[in-house]
Design an enzyme around this catalytic site. Structure first.
Site, mmCIF file in Angstrom:
data_model
loop_
_atom_site.group_PDB
_atom_site.id
_atom_site.type_symbol
_atom_site.label_atom_id
_atom_site.label_comp_id
_atom_site.label_asym_id
_atom_site.label_seq_id
_atom_site.Cartn_x
_atom_site.Cartn_y
_atom_site.Cartn_z
ATOM 1 N N ASN A 17 -31.469 -30.088 -1.689
ATOM 2 C CA ASN A 17 -31.697 -28.740 -1.136
ATOM 3 C C ASN A 17 -30.711 -27.748 -1.730
ATOM 4 O OD1 ASN A 17 -33.865 -28.374 0.986
ATOM 5 N ND2 ASN A 17 -32.975 -30.331 1.599
ATOM 6 N N ARG A 68 -13.247 -33.151 16.513
ATOM 7 C CA ARG A 68 -14.317 -32.396 15.872
ATOM 8 C C ARG A 68 -13.868 -30.948 15.650
ATOM 9 N NH1 ARG A 68 -20.215 -32.052 18.057
ATOM 10 N NH2 ARG A 68 -19.112 -31.659 19.973
ATOM 11 N N MET A 93 -24.407 -33.892 7.797
ATOM 12 C CA MET A 93 -24.638 -34.880 8.845
ATOM 13 C C MET A 93 -23.513 -34.932 9.888
ATOM 14 S SD MET A 93 -27.608 -35.835 8.129
ATOM 15 C CE MET A 93 -28.758 -35.916 6.759
ATOM 16 N N ARG A 94 -22.925 -33.792 10.180
ATOM 17 C CA ARG A 94 -21.933 -33.718 11.259
ATOM 18 C C ARG A 94 -22.427 -32.717 12.285
ATOM 19 N NH1 ARG A 94 -19.327 -37.886 11.205
ATOM 20 N NH2 ARG A 94 -17.949 -36.964 12.754
ATOM 21 N N ASN A 110 -29.991 -24.041 9.275
ATOM 22 C CA ASN A 110 -30.126 -25.473 8.981
ATOM 23 C C ASN A 110 -31.550 -25.743 8.539
ATOM 24 O OD1 ASN A 110 -29.457 -28.320 9.030
ATOM 25 N ND2 ASN A 110 -30.621 -28.464 10.945
ATOM 26 N N HIS A 112 -34.367 -28.828 8.641
ATOM 27 C CA HIS A 112 -34.636 -30.100 9.322
ATOM 28 C C HIS A 112 -35.967 -30.641 8.799
ATOM 29 C CE1 HIS A 112 -34.259 -33.009 12.548
ATOM 30 N NE2 HIS A 112 -35.554 -32.860 12.739
ATOM 31 N N VAL A 152 -28.109 -29.266 19.210
ATOM 32 C CA VAL A 152 -28.588 -29.817 17.934
ATOM 33 C C VAL A 152 -30.080 -29.511 17.722
ATOM 34 C CG1 VAL A 152 -28.892 -31.945 16.596
ATOM 35 C CG2 VAL A 152 -26.885 -31.669 18.070
HETATM 36 C C1 GAR Z 1 -33.019 -33.267 3.985
HETATM 37 O O1 GAR Z 1 -34.261 -33.883 4.135
HETATM 38 C C2 GAR Z 1 -32.667 -32.489 5.231
HETATM 39 O O2 GAR Z 1 -33.757 -31.890 5.854
HETATM 40 C C3 GAR Z 1 -32.096 -33.592 6.086
HETATM 41 O O3 GAR Z 1 -31.306 -34.337 5.197
HETATM 42 C C4 GAR Z 1 -31.894 -34.302 3.910
HETATM 43 C C5 GAR Z 1 -30.837 -33.913 2.885
HETATM 44 O O4 GAR Z 1 -31.353 -34.031 1.599
HETATM 45 N N1 GAR Z 1 -31.332 -33.036 7.174
HETATM 46 C C6 GAR Z 1 -31.318 -33.562 8.393
HETATM 47 O O5 GAR Z 1 -31.904 -34.585 8.677
HETATM 48 C C7 GAR Z 1 -30.475 -32.798 9.397
HETATM 49 N N2 GAR Z 1 -30.842 -33.152 10.727
HETATM 50 P P1 GAR Z 1 -30.578 -33.401 0.347
HETATM 51 O O6 GAR Z 1 -29.149 -33.900 0.419
HETATM 52 O O7 GAR Z 1 -31.312 -33.985 -0.833
HETATM 53 O O8 GAR Z 1 -30.686 -31.910 0.440
#
Ligand code: GAR
Length: 212
Positions: A17, A68, A93-94, A110, A112, A152
């Site tokens: 992303n 945190r 992921m935090r 964010n 998702h 969240v």
């Molecule tokens: C993505 O699919 C994003 O939507 C997800 O992690 C992946 C990161 O991919 N995020 C979550 O699950 C947050 N709750 P990337 O490192 O290739 O961008």
């Protein structure tokens, strides 16, 4: 004087992303500037991408902080020092503390990998989301870009893009299809903010117009 929206991108993983945002900025499709790429994982692919594109990058290892809030304070110090205006969570992921979310009202977004409010909240991240979508027999999934608040996967939704769920899908094939849409959706949402179509709160007293 550079009036481009200044972004801080927070990523824990591979950073595709982040890469899509970089590519859209470099090709002129997205009017913004990345002033910080921050990861809590020292070997994260996202950092390699930042280095390759000459972007300022930072590691803040959560394991080195006793709470945190202390971890989040370090993040905020970097973000403020770099004068970022919008914080983009790119697979970060935090879970952020109320200190952090209250410090940047309306200024954290964010992405998702599901159609929120379904398949969101604690425990729904990465492949777990796609496994749950498949287990429920959904025919449609997708991704959501939303503002971040104290809960969240809960803040106001900016936009969503959908994909079909196919009978032969595995979590991997579904994740790939959703990820392609994520790469479009994130820059689309940032563009809307950069063009002033959505208001970004500048401090706690700024009324937020977050709806489209
Ligand atoms: C993505 O699919 C994003 O939507 C997800 O992690 C992946 C990161 O991919 N995020 C979550 O699950 C947050 N709750 P990337 O490192 O290739 O961008």
């Amino acid at each position: 004087m550079d009036h481009k929206l200044k972004l801080a991108c927070l990523a824990s993983g591979g950073g595709t992303n982040l890469q899509a945002i970089i590519d859209n900025i470099e090709s002129g499709r997205l009017e913004a500037r990345i002033v910080a790429v921050i990861s809590n994982v020292s070997g994260a692919g996202a950092l390699t991408r930042a280095q390759k594109h000459g972007l300022p990058w930072f590691v803040v290892n959560n394991k080195e902080y006793t709470s945190r809030q202390l971890f989040d304070r370090e993040l905020a110090d970097i973000i403020d020092r770099q004068e970022a205006q919008l914080i983009c969570l790119c697979g970060f992921m935090r879970v952020l503390s109320p200190f952090f979310t209250d410090h940047y009202p309306g200024r954290i977004i964010n992405i998702h990998p599901a159609l929120l409010p379904a398949y969101g909240g604690k425990g729904f991240y990465g492949h777990k989301v796609h496994e749950a979508v498949l287990a429920s027999g959904e025919k449609v999934s997708g991704c959501t870009v939303h503002f971040v608040d104290q809960e969240v996967d809960h803040g106001p939704i900016i936009l969503q893009r959908t994909v079909p769920v196919l009978p032969e899908d595995t979590a991997d094939t579904l994740a790939d299809r959703v990820l392609k849409e994520e790469h479009l959706a994130y820059s689309q949402a940032i563009s809307m903010i950069a063009r002033g179509e959505l208001e970004i709160g500048t401090n706690k007293n700024t009324p937020l117009k977050m709806r489209l």
